[in-house]
Write a protein that holds these residues in place. Sequence first.
Motif: not given
Length: 261
Positions: A199, A203, A211
Amino acid sequence: MSDNKIQSYVIFTTQRTGSTWLCDILHSHKSIKSYTELFRINPDADFPRYASTDMKLFEHFAKSSSFLKRTFLKEHLYKEYFTELFSMARSSPKCRSAGFKLMYSQEKRNRGLWGYLSQNTDKIIHLKRKNLLNRAISKVYMESTGIAHANEVASGDTSKPKGSLDIEKVLDELKKDISESSSFSKKITALPPERVITIYYEDLIENLDITLKKLYNFLEVPFHHYSSNFKKLSNEQPEDYVLNYHVLKAAAIENKLIANF
């Protein structure tokens, strides 16, 4: 660390990646028990400050154990600690996933921890920035101002005071991050891909809903309305508040670090 009903996860990361904010958002999910830095060394605190705060820091847990366990039986100590953590999670009937964040430096400092977690954790989340130069700048800026989060500003002002940063400190931090992030990325390549997700901070900032849906799907919990009491500093770009940003960027290019951001 696995349980028939509760799935375990660990967020591996470093400072200035939005990790505390993410942990607090996960904490707002009715099916997730989320902790921040359980392996943080802080002599002035027994419990984490954000997200779930009912689990004692590992450092204090270890001090209450025998010298033999602390020195020679660390794996047994880890098992006891995480057994207690999941007992806490099971006290919440809706909980389906529980975990915490672990800094690269904390994993290095605790002998055998990666071996234990890689064998006993259901899901590994690698949280990092795409732009490592901006992360290094944010880290050095935090150290120079003493402010990490907007919650720590008495006035509630989330803007960032302008100033210049030490070039060598930023470059050293950038080199360190490149090394640590690359080293951890190599470790997780040995794990089954369905157990790992990466991750990115950018984002989270630009597409939070998308996300989070991706992350919740990975953790096998339904999408849920999220909230957070955690206040981030403003999302200004470094060139807006770091007066010598272009000098820092030029130095990173000169040191052949440009390919890493």
